[in-house]
Design a protein around this motif. Structure first.
Motif, PDB file in Angstrom:
ATOM      1  N   MET A   1     -48.680  50.483  77.027  1.00  0.00           N
ATOM      2  CA  MET A   1     -49.356  51.523  76.269  1.00  0.00           C
ATOM      3  C   MET A   1     -48.637  51.776  74.945  1.00  0.00           C
ATOM      4  O   MET A   1     -47.466  51.419  74.755  1.00  0.00           O
ATOM      5  CB  MET A   1     -49.460  52.824  77.061  1.00  0.00           C
ATOM      6  N   GLU A   2     -49.352  52.401  74.005  1.00  0.00           N
ATOM      7  CA  GLU A   2     -48.820  52.825  72.719  1.00  0.00           C
ATOM      8  C   GLU A   2     -48.854  54.349  72.697  1.00  0.00           C
ATOM      9  O   GLU A   2     -49.884  54.959  73.027  1.00  0.00           O
ATOM     10  CB  GLU A   2     -49.644  52.246  71.574  1.00  0.00           C
ATOM     11  N   PHE A   3     -47.767  54.942  72.312  1.00  0.00           N
ATOM     12  CA  PHE A   3     -47.659  56.400  72.378  1.00  0.00           C
ATOM     13  C   PHE A   3     -46.652  56.886  71.343  1.00  0.00           C
ATOM     14  O   PHE A   3     -45.852  56.116  70.800  1.00  0.00           O
ATOM     15  CB  PHE A   3     -47.238  56.849  73.781  1.00  0.00           C
ATOM     16  N   GLU A   4     -46.722  58.183  71.070  1.00  0.00           N
ATOM     17  CA  GLU A   4     -45.829  58.824  70.109  1.00  0.00           C
ATOM     18  C   GLU A   4     -45.134  59.991  70.797  1.00  0.00           C
ATOM     19  O   GLU A   4     -45.793  60.796  71.467  1.00  0.00           O
ATOM     20  CB  GLU A   4     -46.612  59.319  68.884  1.00  0.00           C
ATOM     21  N   VAL A   5     -43.826  60.058  70.631  1.00  0.00           N
ATOM     22  CA  VAL A   5     -43.033  61.130  71.218  1.00  0.00           C
ATOM     23  C   VAL A   5     -42.611  62.086  70.106  1.00  0.00           C
ATOM     24  O   VAL A   5     -41.981  61.671  69.121  1.00  0.00           O
ATOM     25  CB  VAL A   5     -41.799  60.574  71.952  1.00  0.00           C
ATOM     26  N   HIS A   6     -42.970  63.360  70.241  1.00  0.00           N
ATOM     27  CA  HIS A   6     -42.560  64.405  69.305  1.00  0.00           C
ATOM     28  C   HIS A   6     -41.479  65.250  69.966  1.00  0.00           C
ATOM     29  O   HIS A   6     -41.685  65.741  71.087  1.00  0.00           O
ATOM     30  CB  HIS A   6     -43.736  65.299  68.924  1.00  0.00           C
ATOM     31  N   LEU A   7     -40.378  65.440  69.276  1.00  0.00           N
ATOM     32  CA  LEU A   7     -39.310  66.317  69.748  1.00  0.00           C
ATOM     33  C   LEU A   7     -39.092  67.392  68.701  1.00  0.00           C
ATOM     34  O   LEU A   7     -38.796  67.087  67.539  1.00  0.00           O
ATOM     35  CB  LEU A   7     -38.013  65.529  69.983  1.00  0.00           C
ATOM     36  N   THR A   8     -39.250  68.639  69.084  1.00  0.00           N
ATOM     37  CA  THR A   8     -39.176  69.758  68.154  1.00  0.00           C
ATOM     38  C   THR A   8     -37.982  70.637  68.505  1.00  0.00           C
ATOM     39  O   THR A   8     -37.827  71.033  69.661  1.00  0.00           O
ATOM     40  CB  THR A   8     -40.464  70.593  68.197  1.00  0.00           C
ATOM     41  N   TRP A   9     -37.168  70.943  67.479  1.00  0.00           N
ATOM     42  CA  TRP A   9     -36.001  71.790  67.707  1.00  0.00           C
ATOM     43  C   TRP A   9     -35.678  72.560  66.424  1.00  0.00           C
ATOM     44  O   TRP A   9     -36.215  72.283  65.352  1.00  0.00           O
ATOM     45  CB  TRP A   9     -34.812  70.945  68.146  1.00  0.00           C
ATOM     46  N   THR A  10     -34.814  73.526  66.552  1.00  0.00           N
ATOM     47  CA  THR A  10     -34.357  74.341  65.423  1.00  0.00           C
ATOM     48  C   THR A  10     -32.871  74.099  65.201  1.00  0.00           C
ATOM     49  O   THR A  10     -32.083  74.198  66.147  1.00  0.00           O
ATOM     50  CB  THR A  10     -34.609  75.836  65.684  1.00  0.00           C
ATOM     51  N   ASP A  11     -32.525  73.796  63.960  1.00  0.00           N
ATOM     52  CA  ASP A  11     -31.121  73.543  63.606  1.00  0.00           C
ATOM     53  C   ASP A  11     -30.605  74.755  62.847  1.00  0.00           C
ATOM     54  O   ASP A  11     -30.936  74.967  61.672  1.00  0.00           O
ATOM     55  CB  ASP A  11     -31.007  72.284  62.757  1.00  0.00           C
ATOM     56  N   ARG A  12     -29.798  75.557  63.523  1.00  0.00           N
ATOM     57  CA  ARG A  12     -29.287  76.791  62.914  1.00  0.00           C
ATOM     58  C   ARG A  12     -28.272  76.532  61.815  1.00  0.00           C
ATOM     59  O   ARG A  12     -27.916  77.451  61.073  1.00  0.00           O
ATOM     60  CB  ARG A  12     -28.634  77.667  63.992  1.00  0.00           C
ATOM     61  N   ASN A  13     -27.801  75.314  61.690  1.00  0.00           N
ATOM     62  CA  ASN A  13     -26.791  74.999  60.683  1.00  0.00           C
ATOM     63  C   ASN A  13     -27.391  74.520  59.369  1.00  0.00           C
ATOM     64  O   ASN A  13     -26.653  74.132  58.463  1.00  0.00           O
ATOM     65  CB  ASN A  13     -25.840  73.920  61.216  1.00  0.00           C
ATOM     66  N   LEU A  14     -28.711  74.543  59.265  1.00  0.00           N
ATOM     67  CA  LEU A  14     -29.375  74.045  58.063  1.00  0.00           C
ATOM     68  C   LEU A  14     -30.286  75.106  57.462  1.00  0.00           C
ATOM     69  O   LEU A  14     -30.794  75.977  58.166  1.00  0.00           O
ATOM     70  CB  LEU A  14     -30.216  72.802  58.395  1.00  0.00           C
ATOM     71  N   LYS A  15     -30.468  75.004  56.158  1.00  0.00           N
ATOM     72  CA  LYS A  15     -31.523  75.718  55.464  1.00  0.00           C
ATOM     73  C   LYS A  15     -32.461  74.678  54.852  1.00  0.00           C
ATOM     74  O   LYS A  15     -32.110  73.510  54.742  1.00  0.00           O
ATOM     75  CB  LYS A  15     -30.961  76.633  54.375  1.00  0.00           C
ATOM     76  N   PHE A  16     -33.640  75.141  54.444  1.00  0.00           N
ATOM     77  CA  PHE A  16     -34.640  74.208  53.969  1.00  0.00           C
ATOM     78  C   PHE A  16     -35.275  74.760  52.698  1.00  0.00           C
ATOM     79  O   PHE A  16     -35.207  75.961  52.414  1.00  0.00           O
ATOM     80  CB  PHE A  16     -35.709  73.979  55.033  1.00  0.00           C
ATOM     81  N   LYS A  17     -35.888  73.878  51.943  1.00  0.00           N
ATOM     82  CA  LYS A  17     -36.496  74.290  50.682  1.00  0.00           C
ATOM     83  C   LYS A  17     -37.834  73.594  50.493  1.00  0.00           C
ATOM     84  O   LYS A  17     -38.064  72.491  50.993  1.00  0.00           O
ATOM     85  CB  LYS A  17     -35.568  73.986  49.500  1.00  0.00           C
ATOM     86  N   ASN A  18     -38.692  74.290  49.769  1.00  0.00           N
ATOM     87  CA  ASN A  18     -39.977  73.731  49.345  1.00  0.00           C
ATOM     88  C   ASN A  18     -40.805  73.198  50.510  1.00  0.00           C
ATOM     89  O   ASN A  18     -41.367  72.098  50.447  1.00  0.00           O
ATOM     90  CB  ASN A  18     -39.760  72.626  48.301  1.00  0.00           C
ATOM     91  N   ILE A  19     -40.872  73.963  51.596  1.00  0.00           N
ATOM     92  CA  ILE A  19     -41.647  73.547  52.765  1.00  0.00           C
ATOM     93  C   ILE A  19     -43.122  73.859  52.520  1.00  0.00           C
ATOM     94  O   ILE A  19     -43.482  74.962  52.126  1.00  0.00           O
ATOM     95  CB  ILE A  19     -41.148  74.273  54.030  1.00  0.00           C
ATOM     96  N   LYS A  20     -43.966  72.866  52.786  1.00  0.00           N
ATOM     97  CA  LYS A  20     -45.406  73.043  52.634  1.00  0.00           C
ATOM     98  C   LYS A  20     -46.028  73.418  53.973  1.00  0.00           C
ATOM     99  O   LYS A  20     -45.467  73.173  55.038  1.00  0.00           O
ATOM    100  CB  LYS A  20     -46.046  71.753  52.129  1.00  0.00           C
TER     101      LYS A  20
END
Length: 859
Positions: free
Chosen positions: A542-561
Motif C-alpha cells: 500500500m501507499e500511505f502518508e504518516v502525519h506526526l504533529t507536535w509542539t516545540d516549546r523551544n522555537l518561535k515562528f514567523k510569517n505563518i500562513k
C-alpha cells in the motif's frame, strides 16, 4: 475689580501693539529642534503678590502647536504657593491629556486620547465651577466630571508658565518637561464660557480675549522666545508642507519617490506657497539648475490643452497658474511643468527630462524608525522637516535625527544627549537611507555596543504592513507568499519560518506543556491506496502518508500562513530542528520506500502583537500557537497473518504497526490517533471494510496500530470453482443412468471427471499459501473427488454382480443378415434403479457427515 483693571491694562497694551480683532500673538518656544530641552526659554506671567482675588468659577483656554515632543509636554502651569505647586496645570504625554486642579491629578486613569501629530494647532479649554468641571479640546467636550476635593478657590497671586511645568511655586522646571512648539491665545476668564463660544473660538470664528488675562494684551516674560503677530485664520489652517529634493528624476521617478515617503509629488496651489517653494529651492542651485531656466519639476501637466494646468495627483484642473511670459509653448511636445530658476514662475518642458522635484507632506505623514528599543510606537515616529548640510533630513518626535554629513554618509544622532549613535554610508551618495540599512554603532545604546552592526528600517509602513528594502510598503499578509509583491522582491527574501533560540538542541525532544511533562505527538495515517493483496506471501502492498504533529516549546515562528501547505520548512530548517522518528514493526522483507518527506508549520493560534521595534517587521508566533507537522509518504509491503480456513468466504484482519522510536513513553508518547482511507473501497479481490486505529505500548515505546478488514469478493470464485465442481458432480451422477452394458462409457466418464476435479483442486491450491490446517475449500474438493470415486466404485461393483442373459435379435433394415446379441440383466435386489435411488443418496449422506466432522474438527 481685578478684571476691570486687567482689561484696562490690556487695552493699553493692545493700543501699543496694534493687534486687530482678527489677529493674535504667536510665541515660538524652543523651536530649534536639534537642541535639547532647556528651562531658559519660557513664557511667564506673574500676578501681583498682594492680589487677594479668589476664583471659584473660571475658564482657561490656550492654543498650542507641538513641533517636537519631550517626556512631558506642559501646555500651561499655574502655581501660587508651595502648598499648591500645580493649582492649575494641563499637559500632554504622547496622545494622552492629563490635568491638575487644586494640586490634584484629576485625570489620573481617564486615558483622554488626543491627536498626537506634530504641526497641528489645538485649542485646550478648562472650565470650572466647583464642584463641576469640563475639559474641551478643539471645541469638543472631552471630559465632564465633578471634583471630589473640598472647594478651594484659586487665588490670583501666583505665576503662570506657558510651555514649562512648575514643580514648585515659580520654579522647579525640568528640561525634559518643556514645550517645543508654538503657543497663542492664552485667555483667562473669571466666568464659565458657554460651549457654543468655545466651539467658535476653536474654529477661529471669534477672537474673545480673557477678561482676567490675555496673551494678546498682557506683557509676558519671554526669554529666548520669539513672538509675532499672525492672522487669526492661520491658527486654524494647516500651511502646505513640502520638502525639496536635490535629486534628478523624471516625472515617473519623482512620483514613485514621493510615494515611498508617503507623500505626493508636489505642486503649489497658491502664490504664497509658490514663492516659498522657489525661495527654499535656492539652496540647491548647483544641483538643480539645468539648461537655462529649469529647476524643479512640478506635479502638473498641460497635455490635454495647452496652458490648462492639471494636477498629476488628482487629475483636476487648478485655478492658480504662474506661467512665465511666452509659456507654455511647443504644443504637445512639452507637457510637463517646471519651476524656473530665476523667478517663481513656470514653464513647460518635455517629460523625458530629469530635474529636481519636491514632495508634499502633511502632519499625517510620518515615518517609523524600526530596530531600536523604544517603549512605545510614538517614540519611533520620524518626519522630514527642513534641511541639514543642504540636504533634507529626518528627525524624530523625541529628539533623534538622521542627516547627511557629506559624501553619502549619514549619521544617527540623539540631539537631546548630543551624541552621534551610529553612522552609515550609502552606495550611491545621492540616495537616502530609506528602507532597511545597516549602521555602525558609535555609542552604546539599547542593547548595542560600540562596533556592532545595527539594522534600521526607515519607512512610513505601519505595523499592519511589510516594509520592502527600498522603504515602500505592501500588506503584511503578502510576506513570503511565493509571489514578489515588492518592486525589489524583498518580501520573498529571508522567508525562513523557524526562529531558533540560542540554546536549541536538535538531538533531544522538546518538553511538553511544561518542562517536566511528556511531549505528546498526534499521529495521523492517510492511506492513499492498496496496490496489491498477496495471498501467497501473506502480505499487502500500500501507499500511505504518516502525519506526526507536535509542539516545540523551544522555537518561535514567523510569517505563518493560514494555508498549511504554504508553511513548508526548508531543508536546512528541518535538519536543524528535532523531528520524531518512527519504525514499522511488520514490514515485509524490508520493502519500505520513503517517497517524500516534508515538515510544515500549522497555525493553531493568533500571532503576537506586531513588534514595532522589529526592523524586519516579521509576524511572530509563540510555540503554543504553532504546531509542527511532519508529513512522510511511503510505499511499503507489510506482512499479514491470513487465516484461510473459510476460503473463499473468508474475512482477513490486517494491520500496520508504527512504533515511536525517538524515546520511550516517559519522554514522548502518542495521543489522539486517527486514520483515513481515500482510495477505492472495492479492490480486485477484496472489499475494504472497517479501518480503525488504536494505541499500545511495546517495550516502553509507543505503538500505533492501524487495523483494517479485508472481505474477500467470492462471486468470481463461486463461478470458477463451485459451479464447475457441481457440474462435474452432475456428470458423475449422470453416469448412473447409462446402460449397464456400456461399462466402458461409464468408466471413462467417471475417470475423466475425477481427473478434471483433481486438476482443478491443484490449480486452486496453487493460488493459496501452504498451511498445516485443512481449509474448507480442501474439504469441498475432497468430498467431490471421493464422491466421483464412489460412483466409479459402484460402476465396478455392479459389473461384478451375478446376472442372467437374454438373447435379443436385431435385424438391420438394409441388410438380410440377422444378428443375435446377449444382454446381461442383474437379478436380485441390486437392480440399476435401486442403485440410483438408494445407493447414491447413502453415499452423499456419508460424505456430508465426513465433511461436517472435518469442519468441526478443524474449527
Amino acid at each position: 475689580m481685578y478684571g476691570v483693571c486687567t482689561l484696562a491694562l490690556a487695552l493699553l497694551a493692545a493700543s501699543a501693539l496694534a493687534i486687530g480683532d482678527d489677529e493674535s500673538i504667536m510665541y515660538g518656544i524652543q523651536t530649534d529642534v536639534l537642541k535639547p530641552g532647556t528651562t531658559e526659554e519660557y513664557v511667564r506671567y506673574a500676578f501681583p503678590l498682594n492680589n487677594t482675588t479668589l476664583l471659584s468659577s473660571f475658564t482657561v483656554c490656550i492654543r498650542t502647536k507641538i513641533i517636537q515632543y519631550r517626556e512631558v509636554v506642559p501646555i500651561f502651569s499655574y502655581a501660587f504657593s508651595d502648598r499648591a505647586d500645580n493649582a492649575l496645570m494641563m499637559f500632554q504625554s504622547r496622545a494622552q491629556l492629563d490635568y491638575y486642579i487644586n494640586d490634584q491629578k484629576v485625570s489620573s486613569g481617564l486615558n483622554l486620547r488626543l491627536d498626537d501629530r506634530l504641526f497641528v494647532w489645538h485649542l485646550y479649554c478648562m472650565v470650572i465651577t466647583h464642584p463641576a468641571y469640563w475639559i474641551y479640546v478643539d471645541g469638543k467636550l472631552l471630559k465632564e466630571d465633578r471634583l471630589t476635593t473640598p472647594s478651594t478657590d484659586i487665588p490670583l497671586n501666583g505665576t503662570l508658565y506657558i510651555g514649562q511645568e512648575q514643580d514648585r511655586y515659580d520654579g522647579g522646571t525640568d528640561p525634559d518637561q518643556t514645550l517645543s512648539g508654538f503657543a497663542a491665545q492664552f485667555n483667562f476668564w473669571d466666568y464659565v464660557l458657554e460651549e457654543r463660544t468655545i466651539k467658535n473660538l476653536a474654529g477661529c470664528l471669534e477672537n474673545l480675549r480673557g477678561n482676567v488675562l490675555s496673551s494678546d494684551f498682557a506683557t509676558f516674560d519671554q526669554p529666548g522666545v520669539t513672538s509675532e503677530i499672525v492672522p487669526l485664520q492661520s491658527l486654524c489652517t494647516e500651511e502646505p508642507m513640502f520638502v525639496v529634493f536635490p535629486l534628478r528624476r523624471q516625472v515617473t521617478g519623482a512620483r514613485i519617490f514621493c510615494g515611498i515617503l508617503d507623500g505626493m509629488f508636489f505642486v503649489p496651489e497658491d502664490e504664497k506657497t509658490n514663492n516659498r517653494l522657489h525661495e527654499e529651492s535656492n539652496m540647491f542651485t548647483e544641483v538643480c539648475d539645468f539648461k537655462s531656466y529649469r529647476r524643479l519639476l512640478l506635479a502638473g501637466t498641460d497635455e490635454e490643452q495647452e496652458g490648462v494646468w492639471v494636477n498629476f495627483n488628482t487629475g483636476k484642473r487648478l485655478e492658480f497658474t504662474s506661467w512665465f511670459d511666452g509659456e507654455p509653448n511647443n504644443g504637445k511636445n512639452d507637457n510637463c511643468v517646471v519651476l524656473r530658476n530665476d523667478l517663481p514662475q513656470w514653464g513647460d518642458i518635455n517629460c523625458e527630462y530629469s530635474n529636481c522635484f519636491s514632495c508634499g507632506m502633511s502632519s499625517k505623514n510620518y515615518f517609523f524608525i524600526r530596530g531600536l528599543c523604544k517603549p512605545d510606537e510614538h517614540r519611533i515616529r520620524f518626519i522630514m522637516d527642513g534641511y541639514v548640510n543642504d540636504r533634507p533630513y529626518f528627525r524624530g518626535y523625541y529628539g533623534m535625527a538622521i542627516f547627511n554629513v557629506g559624501e553619502g554618509t549619514w549619521v544617527f544622532k540623539d540631539t537631546m544627549a548630543n551624541l552621534t549613535l551610529a553612522t552609515m554610508t550609502m552606495e550611491q551618495p545621492e540616495e537616502y537611507p530609506l528602507g532597511r540599512t545597516v549602521w555602525d554603532v558609535l555609542e552604546p545604546f539599547c542593547d548595542f555596543a560600540v562596533g556592532d552592526k545595527l539594522r534600521l528600517g526607515l519607512s512610513p509602513c505601519t505595523i499592519e504592513e511589510f516594509m520592502c528594502s527600498d522603504g515602500s510598503c505592501v500588506p503584511r499578509n503578502v510576506r513570503c507568499n511565493l509571489r514578489e509583491d515588492c518592486v525589489d522582491g524583498s518580501d520573498e527574501n529571508d522567508c525562513g519560518i523557524v526562529l531558533f533560540s540560542g540554546r536549541y538542541a536538535s538531538h533531544r525532544p522538546p518538553p511538553g506543556r511544561t518542562y517536566r511533562e511528556v511531549l505528546y505527538i498526534q499521529p495521523h495515517v492517510h492511506i492513499v491506496r492498496f496496490s496489491k493483496i498477496d495471498d501467497i506471501n501473506l502480505a499487502f502492498y500500500m501507499e500511505f502518508e504518516v502525519h506526526l504533529t507536535w509542539t516545540d516549546r523551544n522555537l518561535k515562528f514567523k510569517n505563518i500562513k493560514e494555508e498549511e501547505d504554504k508553511n513548508k520548512l526548508s531543508t536546512e530548517e528541518v535538519d536543524s530542528i528535532w523531528t520524531p522518528e518512527i519504525e514499522f514493526l511488520n514490514v515485509n522483507d524490508g520493502l519500505l520506500k520513503k517517497l517524500k518527506s516534508n515538515v510544515y508549520a500549522r497555525q493553531t493560534g493568533e500571532a503576537e502583537p506586531p513588534d514595532f521595534n522589529d526592523a524586519m517587521m516579521e509576524t511572530v508566533y509563540l510555540p503554543n500557537n504553532v504546531a509542527l507537522v511532519s508529513k512522510t509518504f511511503y510505499s511499503a509491503s507489510f506482512s499479514c497473518n491470513f487465516y484461510l480456513f473459510s476460503y473463499p468466504f473468508d474475512t482477513q484482519m490486517c494491520s500496520v504497526l508504527i512504533e515511536l522510536d525517538s524515546a520511550d513513553t516517559s519522554v514522548v508518547n502518542f495521543i489522539n490517533e486517527s486514520v483515513i482511507y481515500t482510495g477505492l473501497m472495492t479492490l480486485p479481490k477484496y472489499d475494504i471494510q472497517k479501518i480503525t486505529s488504536n494505541l499500545s505500548v511495546n517495550s516502553d515505546y509507543a505503538v500505533l496500530e492501524v487495523e483494517f478488514t479485508l472481505e474477500r469478493r467470492w462471486s468470481l470464485l463461486v463461478l470458477t470453482i463451485f459451479i464447475p465442481t457441481i457440474l462435474l458432480l452432475g456428470i458423475g451422477y449422470v453416469t448412473l443412468f447409462i446402460r449397464l452394458a456400456e461399462f466402458e462409457v461409464r468408466a471413462v466418464m467417471t475417470l475423466t471427471t475425477l481427473l478434471v476435479l483433481y486438476t482443478l483442486f491443484n490449480q486452486v491450491s496453487s493460488d493459496l499459501p501452504d498451511t498445516a490446517y485443512i481449509k474448507m475449500i480442501d474439504t469441498w474438493f475432497f468430498f467431490c473427488i471421493f464422491l466421483i470415486f464412489a460412483v466409479n466404485v459402484l460402476h465396478v461393483l455392479v459389473e461384478h454382480l451375478p446376472a442372467t442373459e437374454n438373447n435379443i435379435i436385431k435385424i438391420s433394415p438394409n441388410s438380410d443378415n440377422v444378428r443375435v446379441s446377449k444382454l446381461r440383466k442383474v437379478t436380485g435386489p441390486w437392480t440399476m434403479r435401486t442403485m440410483r435411488v438408494i445407493a447414491f443418496p447413502i453415499v452423499v449422506f456419508v460424505f456430508n457427515l465426513v465433511f461436517w466432522l472435518t469442519i468441526l474438527a478443524v474449527g
